[in-house]
Design a protein around this motif. Structure first.
Motif, PDB file in Angstrom:
ATOM      1  N   ASP A 166       0.834  -1.200   0.000  1.00 16.54           N
ATOM      2  CA  ASP A 166       0.000   0.000   0.000  1.00 16.54           C
ATOM      3  C   ASP A 166       0.867   1.248   0.000  1.00 16.54           C
ATOM      4  N   GLY A 167       2.130   1.108  -0.378  1.00 15.02           N
ATOM      5  CA  GLY A 167       3.009   2.265  -0.430  1.00 15.02           C
ATOM      6  C   GLY A 167       4.343   2.003   0.250  1.00 15.02           C
ATOM      7  N   ALA A 223      -5.511  -4.687  14.709  1.00 11.78           N
ATOM      8  CA  ALA A 223      -5.446  -3.275  15.052  1.00 11.78           C
ATOM      9  C   ALA A 223      -6.817  -2.634  15.160  1.00 11.78           C
ATOM     10  N   GLY A 224      -7.853  -3.295  14.666  1.00 15.40           N
ATOM     11  CA  GLY A 224      -9.184  -2.721  14.707  1.00 15.40           C
ATOM     12  C   GLY A 224      -9.423  -1.669  13.659  1.00 15.40           C
ATOM     13  N   ARG A 225      -8.581  -1.613  12.662  1.00 11.36           N
ATOM     14  CA  ARG A 225      -8.730  -0.655  11.573  1.00 11.36           C
ATOM     15  C   ARG A 225      -7.943  -1.178  10.380  1.00 11.36           C
ATOM     16  N   ARG A 226      -8.128  -0.489   9.223  1.00 12.07           N
ATOM     17  CA  ARG A 226      -7.350  -0.879   8.065  1.00 12.07           C
ATOM     18  C   ARG A 226      -5.899  -0.519   8.300  1.00 12.07           C
ATOM     19  N   SER A 227      -5.006  -1.434   7.969  1.00 10.27           N
ATOM     20  CA  SER A 227      -3.602  -1.224   8.263  1.00 10.27           C
ATOM     21  C   SER A 227      -2.760  -1.473   7.031  1.00 10.27           C
ATOM     22  N   LEU A 228      -1.555  -0.886   7.021  1.00  5.95           N
ATOM     23  CA  LEU A 228      -0.621  -1.117   5.924  1.00  5.95           C
ATOM     24  C   LEU A 228      -0.143  -2.560   5.908  1.00  5.95           C
TER      25      LEU A 228
END
Length: 234
Positions: A166-167, A223-228
């Motif tokens: 993702d970068g 993490a409970g969220r979108r992560s790299l």
């Protein structure tokens, strides 16, 4: 075909975090503030540094995009169109820890354990251009002018995007095995709906309602969220 540049900020980061220009020291419960003595007088050693480097084989990433559209005029001043788009990206940026402990040598119960390929125990993040990206989209849109004073439009996008980065800030979960990294990209929002219009009222007043809805982005359960690093859990 669209090419990308290696950002100047990445070059500056590699210079700043080369393990020499910036040092870090950790002292537990210091009692000398605000007069800070030199590190040598405290007898402390430098904490393991996170070093950043640029790969000697780095090259410009590029994205190849293609699309085909079918459009048809319908009765009652209505137009409908269907579009298929494809995006294929090669040599995308990502970072790889080339100083991670060799497989089978790290013991989670023993902090600092493991055999490291390079000198020192800190991570050495190598900025590379080895990422892959594939995206397919189907887009349907309709426009209609019900009356001279009323026009409506709507879009629906069905999207599927896969990648192993993702970068530049993306790092693989296992630096010695990239096979599990290819999975949903950060742009893999499966459904998007947009609807709106324009209604002309009296006294030159115009009302333009607008609605946007979409499904969620990939979710990282740790993490409970979108992560790299979400690819590690595919």
């Amino acid at each position: 075909m669209f090419y990308d540049r290696f950002a100047l900020a990445n070059t500056l980061a590699a210079t700043r975090f080369n393990g020499e220009n910036q040092q870090q020291y950790v002292i537990t419960n210091p009692d000398f503030f605000p007069v800070v003595p030199s590190p040598s007088s405290l007898g402390v050693a430098a904490t393991a540094q996170s070093v950043e480097r640029i790969s000697s084989t780095l090259r410009a990433p590029y994205l190849m995009q293609s699309a085909i559209t079918v459009e048809r005029q319908l009765p009652v001043n209505t137009t409908i169109a269907a579009t298929y788009t494809n995006a294929h990206g090669l040599h995308l940026f990502r970072s790889d820890d080339i100083n991670a402990p060799l497989p089978g040598t790290y013991d989670a119960a023993v902090p600092g354990s493991g055999v490291f390929p390079l000198s020192g125990k800190g991570p050495v993040l190598l900025m590379e251009s080895s990422g892959l990206y594939n995206q397919n989209q189907f887009i349907a849109n309709v426009n209609t002018k019900v009356k001279p004073a009323v026009s409506l439009f709507g879009f629906y996008v069905l999207n599927h995007a896969l990648s192993n980065t993702d970068g530049i800030g993306t790092s693989p979960a296992n630096p010695y095995n990239f096979s599990g990294e290819y999975g949903p990209a950060s742009t893999d929002v499966r459904h998007r709906v947009t609807a709106g219009g324009s209604v002309a009222l009296r006294w030159s007043v115009r009302v333009s309602p607008y609605l946007v809805a979409q499904s969620g982005a990939p979710f990282d359960i740790t993490a409970g969220r979108r992560s790299l690093w979400h690819h590690a859990f595919q």
